[in-house]
Design a protein around this motif. Structure first.
Motif, PDB file in Angstrom:
ATOM      1  N   ARG A   1       3.245  -7.288   5.959  1.00  0.00           N
ATOM      2  CA  ARG A   1       3.514  -7.161   4.518  1.00  0.00           C
ATOM      3  C   ARG A   1       3.372  -5.710   4.075  1.00  0.00           C
ATOM      4  NH1 ARG A   1       2.526 -11.767   1.047  1.00  0.00           N
ATOM      5  NH2 ARG A   1       0.947 -10.642  -0.117  1.00  0.00           N
ATOM      6  N   LEU A   2       2.352  -5.027   4.607  1.00  0.00           N
ATOM      7  CA  LEU A   2       2.177  -3.621   4.221  1.00  0.00           C
ATOM      8  C   LEU A   2       3.307  -2.762   4.774  1.00  0.00           C
ATOM      9  CD1 LEU A   2      -1.686  -3.457   4.685  1.00  0.00           C
ATOM     10  CD2 LEU A   2      -0.451  -3.205   2.526  1.00  0.00           C
ATOM     11  N   LEU A   3       3.799  -3.107   5.948  1.00  0.00           N
ATOM     12  CA  LEU A   3       4.965  -2.378   6.491  1.00  0.00           C
ATOM     13  C   LEU A   3       6.177  -2.590   5.584  1.00  0.00           C
ATOM     14  CD1 LEU A   3       4.668  -2.905  10.342  1.00  0.00           C
ATOM     15  CD2 LEU A   3       5.243  -0.733   9.224  1.00  0.00           C
ATOM     16  N   VAL A   4       6.351  -3.827   5.132  1.00  0.00           N
ATOM     17  CA  VAL A   4       7.490  -4.121   4.253  1.00  0.00           C
ATOM     18  C   VAL A   4       7.361  -3.318   2.949  1.00  0.00           C
ATOM     19  CG1 VAL A   4       8.479  -5.964   2.831  1.00  0.00           C
ATOM     20  CG2 VAL A   4       8.055  -6.346   5.262  1.00  0.00           C
ATOM     21  N   ARG A   5       6.148  -3.208   2.442  1.00  0.00           N
ATOM     22  CA  ARG A   5       5.962  -2.392   1.237  1.00  0.00           C
ATOM     23  C   ARG A   5       6.272  -0.931   1.529  1.00  0.00           C
ATOM     24  NH1 ARG A   5       0.499  -3.065  -2.008  1.00  0.00           N
ATOM     25  NH2 ARG A   5      -0.433  -1.684  -0.498  1.00  0.00           N
ATOM     26  N   ASN A   6       5.806  -0.460   2.688  1.00  0.00           N
ATOM     27  CA  ASN A   6       6.026   0.927   3.076  1.00  0.00           C
ATOM     28  C   ASN A   6       7.511   1.242   3.277  1.00  0.00           C
ATOM     29  OD1 ASN A   6       6.464   2.580   5.816  1.00  0.00           O
ATOM     30  ND2 ASN A   6       4.825   3.539   4.631  1.00  0.00           N
ATOM     31  N   LEU A   7       8.302   0.228   3.608  1.00  0.00           N
ATOM     32  CA  LEU A   7       9.730   0.448   3.840  1.00  0.00           C
ATOM     33  C   LEU A   7      10.523   0.470   2.533  1.00  0.00           C
ATOM     34  CD1 LEU A   7      10.215  -1.773   7.028  1.00  0.00           C
ATOM     35  CD2 LEU A   7      10.162   0.730   6.901  1.00  0.00           C
ATOM     36  N   ALA A   8       9.835   0.632   1.439  1.00  0.00           N
ATOM     37  CA  ALA A   8      10.472   0.871   0.144  1.00  0.00           C
ATOM     38  C   ALA A   8      11.346  -0.281  -0.313  1.00  0.00           C
ATOM     39  CB  ALA A   8      11.310   2.165   0.206  1.00  0.00           C
ATOM     40  N   THR A   9      10.909  -1.506  -0.010  1.00  0.00           N
ATOM     41  CA  THR A   9      11.707  -2.639  -0.465  1.00  0.00           C
ATOM     42  C   THR A   9      11.355  -3.041  -1.909  1.00  0.00           C
ATOM     43  OG1 THR A   9      10.088  -4.147   0.456  1.00  0.00           O
ATOM     44  CG2 THR A   9      11.968  -3.591   1.843  1.00  0.00           C
ATOM     45  N   GLU A  10      10.297  -2.447  -2.462  1.00  0.00           N
ATOM     46  CA  GLU A  10       9.840  -2.778  -3.825  1.00  0.00           C
ATOM     47  C   GLU A  10       9.579  -4.269  -3.991  1.00  0.00           C
ATOM     48  OE1 GLU A  10      12.339  -1.055  -6.785  1.00  0.00           O
ATOM     49  OE2 GLU A  10      12.205   0.928  -5.872  1.00  0.00           O
ATOM     50  N   SER A  11       9.139  -4.903  -2.937  1.00  0.00           N
ATOM     51  CA  SER A  11       8.912  -6.348  -3.003  1.00  0.00           C
ATOM     52  C   SER A  11       7.448  -6.695  -3.232  1.00  0.00           C
ATOM     53  CB  SER A  11       9.371  -6.998  -1.703  1.00  0.00           C
ATOM     54  OG  SER A  11       8.727  -6.363  -0.616  1.00  0.00           O
ATOM     55  N   LEU A  12       6.545  -5.759  -2.916  1.00  0.00           N
ATOM     56  CA  LEU A  12       5.115  -6.063  -2.981  1.00  0.00           C
ATOM     57  C   LEU A  12       4.444  -5.008  -3.850  1.00  0.00           C
ATOM     58  CD1 LEU A  12       3.009  -8.023  -1.651  1.00  0.00           C
ATOM     59  CD2 LEU A  12       2.670  -6.283   0.093  1.00  0.00           C
ATOM     60  N   PRO A  13       3.742  -5.431  -4.919  1.00  0.00           N
ATOM     61  CA  PRO A  13       3.104  -4.448  -5.792  1.00  0.00           C
ATOM     62  C   PRO A  13       1.861  -3.838  -5.137  1.00  0.00           C
ATOM     63  CG  PRO A  13       2.547  -6.666  -6.487  1.00  0.00           C
ATOM     64  CD  PRO A  13       3.509  -6.809  -5.351  1.00  0.00           C
ATOM     65  N   GLY A  14       1.337  -2.769  -5.754  1.00  0.00           N
ATOM     66  CA  GLY A  14       0.080  -2.179  -5.305  1.00  0.00           C
ATOM     67  C   GLY A  14       0.294  -0.999  -4.388  1.00  0.00           C
ATOM     68  N   ASP A  15      -0.847  -0.375  -3.999  1.00  0.00           N
ATOM     69  CA  ASP A  15      -0.712   0.785  -3.130  1.00  0.00           C
ATOM     70  C   ASP A  15      -1.786   0.875  -2.053  1.00  0.00           C
ATOM     71  OD1 ASP A  15      -2.844   1.344  -4.669  1.00  0.00           O
ATOM     72  OD2 ASP A  15      -1.942   3.051  -5.725  1.00  0.00           O
ATOM     73  N   GLY A  16      -2.643  -0.117  -1.926  1.00  0.00           N
ATOM     74  CA  GLY A  16      -3.664  -0.065  -0.880  1.00  0.00           C
ATOM     75  C   GLY A  16      -3.573  -1.301   0.003  1.00  0.00           C
ATOM     76  N   ALA A  17      -4.410  -1.304   1.047  1.00  0.00           N
ATOM     77  CA  ALA A  17      -4.388  -2.457   1.950  1.00  0.00           C
ATOM     78  C   ALA A  17      -5.041  -3.671   1.305  1.00  0.00           C
ATOM     79  CB  ALA A  17      -5.103  -2.106   3.251  1.00  0.00           C
ATOM     80  N   GLU A  18      -6.033  -3.427   0.445  1.00  0.00           N
ATOM     81  CA  GLU A  18      -6.808  -4.549  -0.083  1.00  0.00           C
ATOM     82  C   GLU A  18      -6.048  -5.321  -1.156  1.00  0.00           C
ATOM     83  OE1 GLU A  18     -10.923  -3.592  -0.931  1.00  0.00           O
ATOM     84  OE2 GLU A  18     -10.793  -1.877   0.440  1.00  0.00           O
ATOM     85  N   ASP A  19      -5.329  -4.582  -2.033  1.00  0.00           N
ATOM     86  CA  ASP A  19      -4.679  -5.277  -3.150  1.00  0.00           C
ATOM     87  C   ASP A  19      -3.479  -6.103  -2.699  1.00  0.00           C
ATOM     88  OD1 ASP A  19      -2.834  -3.339  -2.637  1.00  0.00           O
ATOM     89  OD2 ASP A  19      -3.077  -2.253  -4.517  1.00  0.00           O
ATOM     90  N   ALA A  20      -2.993  -5.871  -1.481  1.00  0.00           N
ATOM     91  CA  ALA A  20      -1.803  -6.594  -1.022  1.00  0.00           C
ATOM     92  C   ALA A  20      -2.116  -8.031  -0.617  1.00  0.00           C
ATOM     93  CB  ALA A  20      -1.180  -5.859   0.169  1.00  0.00           C
ATOM     94  N   VAL A  21      -3.381  -8.286  -0.261  1.00  0.00           N
ATOM     95  CA  VAL A  21      -3.697  -9.566   0.387  1.00  0.00           C
ATOM     96  C   VAL A  21      -3.378 -10.765  -0.513  1.00  0.00           C
ATOM     97  CG1 VAL A  21      -5.583 -10.967   1.327  1.00  0.00           C
ATOM     98  CG2 VAL A  21      -5.392  -8.557   1.951  1.00  0.00           C
ATOM     99  N   ALA A  22      -3.789 -10.677  -1.775  1.00  0.00           N
ATOM    100  CA  ALA A  22      -3.583 -11.824  -2.671  1.00  0.00           C
ATOM    101  C   ALA A  22      -2.283 -11.720  -3.453  1.00  0.00           C
ATOM    102  CB  ALA A  22      -4.766 -11.935  -3.637  1.00  0.00           C
ATOM    103  N   ALA A  23      -1.514 -10.637  -3.228  1.00  0.00           N
ATOM    104  CA  ALA A  23      -0.322 -10.406  -4.059  1.00  0.00           C
ATOM    105  C   ALA A  23       0.854 -11.285  -3.615  1.00  0.00           C
ATOM    106  CB  ALA A  23       0.074  -8.930  -3.988  1.00  0.00           C
TER     107      ALA A  23
END
Ligand code: FAD
Length: 647
Positions: free
Chosen positions: A358-380
């Protein structure tokens, strides 16, 4: 009572007709059975996209992590690939629709390796346009997220990859990628994991002896403060087996006197642990059933097919008197015992390494996952409708099985490749300057018939390890509390282990702390066939997994939980609220086995021959590293991309 009536009565007691969250399949058609799906998505939505409309993943509400029932290699993910393997697919294939799309790179496979390949490629070519294709309805490959709403709270479990953990330290490229994604495993483990929680409640490990294997159903709680003789005193094992297990576990005996450490290791690498126990340790044959499944989780086969040296490297008992030195030894092959540097750091996200995906998908600029750290992504919540957005520099197209990758022209001079994939029964093609195959090795010869024969044979050598990871939602875990257990090894049972979900609090995600709260339980099965060579066991396991219905898994889950936990008050009819069975017929990458594989010199092992770049096509995936770990998937992506750039 007739047999059918007896079976029906037993099914009622087990709760087979209970209205829980699950999906059943009849002839490949999804049918909702009772209850509601945990997330916001109805199962029927996945199966029927109206003709002419956007693909299912582009529609609001698409959220595969919340699907229950048969997941992992779900229905609809593998049929096209098997048709390509089995028959004369192209002779009967329909028209291929040219999408007109062109990319700098097409990646086949949206597992950790494919996603990492896209990341590394963009690091070298800023602004590159990339398409990632995967046959599953979710990205991540083995790094699969299982998501539930239990008692109004989010509950997560790994449907596949459990944790950041490797027998090697992470390489600079794999560690660097984690840092880029904001993952500091050491800091996260210190801050978020609570490994002492269950022990603080007095919960221990247990062993379940089943009557079919050991003569009586019995749960034995393992108290580390006791001797092995005391621990096993109440078990159905014979006195001779109990005595010899105590010897194997505790006695500092050198069973190979007169040999150097290297000589001992060399010898141990050529005998199974089973043979070591029987023929070298001279243990009573009754100990074998006790240890047989101990290797299932790591190797996918029992102790008949794992070398004594390998299990020594993983801390198994019986070697404490041998004075074996760490590190490589001659004739050891590619075993974990060769890693002298110690293992990697470890950290378990609540959804396992799906968080990395999921963090890789966020890093690939898909704008699909909010936030900017590893922790906030878990429940998003992840917005899947952004993944294949026409304006996104990196597009991830799901439910798309790649059927052919070929150069447009002579592979030695072509300046583009054509990639053909099947989606919802239709064939489409796209073009790209390059392609990374981050899919299973054994699939590649069918995708790329133009590869040299020697390379195709090398790619077909490895047979991936089949496994079943099951997430079972329970109304509460008071039965675990009253029995005093958090983990159970069940050496003779259908599922060889079960465990309460790990306790991790991260970002907005919190693990349950009260035994009265709902919880997820993990159950693992390995369809091994003791006695066969390892690769044949895996082939038989593939067939077993794909021919077993969800109903069978559910009945086994209910029956086994009832037998193990029943005396603690567990009722399978009422206490199970949802089931997700993640089946992985093509699970772990094959790691060479010194019992069955030649001791290839470095550079000519099948995975090394198989992964050679071919024109504009490079090969990633953990298969290309012959190592079933996330760091291998990342390392192979790094190498494959470097090869495309001529590094
Ligand atoms: C049950 C399980 C537990 C594990 N636990 C751990 C762990 O705790 N720690 C650890 O480090 N490693 C673990 N591993 C290993 C780790 O998950 C893998 O090494 C790693 O995730 C593999 O990533 P990958 O991208 O190489 O392959 P995959 O995850 O297999 O991804 C490849 C993707 O390509 C797709 N694909 C294949 N053919 C095609 C095609 N023709 N067209 C389109 N797509 C295609 C596949 O379906 C898949 O989605 C585990 C593996 C399994 C199965």
């Amino acid at each position: 009572m007739q047999r059918d009536d007896r079976d029906a009565a037993r099914d009622r007691i087990l709760g087979m007709d209970a209205g829980i969250t699950r999906r059943d399949f009849l002839d490949g058609v999804a049918i909702a059975v009772g209850g509601t799906v945990a997330g916001g998505l109805l199962p029927e939505f996945m199966a029927t996209a109206p003709a002419g409309s956007a693909a299912p993943q582009d529609q609001p509400g698409y959220y595969p992590p919340a699907l229950t029932g048969l997941r992992g290699n779900h229905v609809g993910s593998f049929e096209a690939a098997h048709a390509l393997r089995d028959g004369d697919f192209w002779a009967h294939a329909g028209e291929i629709a040219d999408t007109g799309e062109t990319y700098d790179l097409v990646v086949v496979g949206a597992g950790i390796s494919g996603l990492a390949a896209a990341h590394f490629y963009r690091a070298k070519a800023d602004g590159a346009r990339i398409l990632i294709l995967d046959n599953h309805d979710d990205f991540g490959g083995h790094a699969k997220r299982n998501e539930f709403a239990l008692g109004g709270r989010l509950a997560l479990m790994n449907g596949g990859t459990f944790s950041i953990d490797s027998p090697r330290p992470y390489s600079a490229s794999a560690d660097g990628l984690l840092r880029t994604l904001g993952i500091d495993p050491v800091a996260l483990a210190a801050k978020c994991a609570d490994p002492d929680f269950y022990p603080s409640l007095g919960l221990k490990r247990g062993v379940f002896f089943d009557k079919e294997t050991f003569g009586a159903d019995q749960l034995v709680v393992i108290d580390a403060a006791q001797s092995w003789a005391q621990r096993l005193a109440g078990s159905p094992l014979s006195n001779a087996a109990q005595r010899d297990i105590a010897r194997i576990e505790e006695a500092p005996i050198d069973y190979l006197p007169g040999l150097t450490s290297e000589e001992k290791k060399s010898r141990l690498s050529r005998m199974s642990y089973r043979d070591y126990l029987l023929n070298v340790v001279k243990a009573d044959p009754g100990v074998i059933a006790f240890y047989q499944a101990r290797t299932h989780g790591e190797w996918g086969v029992g102790i008949d097919a794992v070398s004594a040296l390998d299990v020594w490297a993983f801390g198994f008992p019986g070697f404490q008197g041998l004075d074996l030195k760490p590190g490589a030894a001659p004739h050891m092959g590619y075993t974990a015992a060769g890693y002298a540097d110690g293992g990697s750091y470890t950290f378990h996200f609540p959804d396992g390494n799906a968080s990395i995906a999921r963090l890789l998908v966020r890093n690939l600029a898909t704008e699909s996952l909010p936030g900017d750290g590893a922790e906030d992504a878990v429940a998003a919540w992840l917005d899947y409708s952004r993944l294949d957005h026409p304006q996104a520099p990196v597009r991830i197209r799901l439910s798309s099985t790649v059927m052919r990758v070929r150069h447009i022209g002579d592979p030695t001079s072509a300046d583009a490749v054509e990639v053909t994939y099947m989606r919802e029964g239709e064939l489409y093609s796209v073009r790209a300057r390059s392609c990374v195959l981050a899919c299973y090795n054994m699939m590649i010869p069918y995708l790329c018939p133009e590869l040299p024969d020697q390379q195709k044979a090398a790619l077909e050598y490895a047979v991936k390890v089949p496994l079943i990871y099951t997430s079972v939602a329970l109304r509460n875990w008071s039965s675990f509390k009253s029995l005093g257990i958090a983990y159970v090894h069940a050496p003779g049972s259908y599922f060889s282990s079960l465990s309460l979900n790990q306790v991790v609090d991260i970002g907005g995600y919190h693990s349950p702390r009260s035994p009265d709260d709902p919880i997820l339980v993990h159950m693992m099965r390995t369809p091994a066939r003791p006695g066969l060579p390892e690769r044949d066991q895996h082939r038989a396991g593939h067939r077993d997994i794909l021919s077993t219905s969800f109903e069978t898994y559910e009945r086994e889950i209910r029956g086994q939980l009832g037998r193990i936990l029943g005396s603690g008050g567990f009722d399978p009819q009422h206490d199970i609220t949802a089931i997700t069975v993640n089946r992985w017929p093509h699970g772990y990458a094959y790691e060479y086995n010194p019992l069955f594989d030649p001791d290839w010199p470095q550079g000519v092992a099948p995975h090394e021959i198989g992964r050679a770049r071919f024109g504009r096509i490079a090969i990633a995936n953990s298969d290309a590293g012959a190592a079933a770990y996330t760091d291998s998937a990342i390392d192979q992506a790094y190498r494959a991309v470097a090869e495309l750039f001529g590094v």
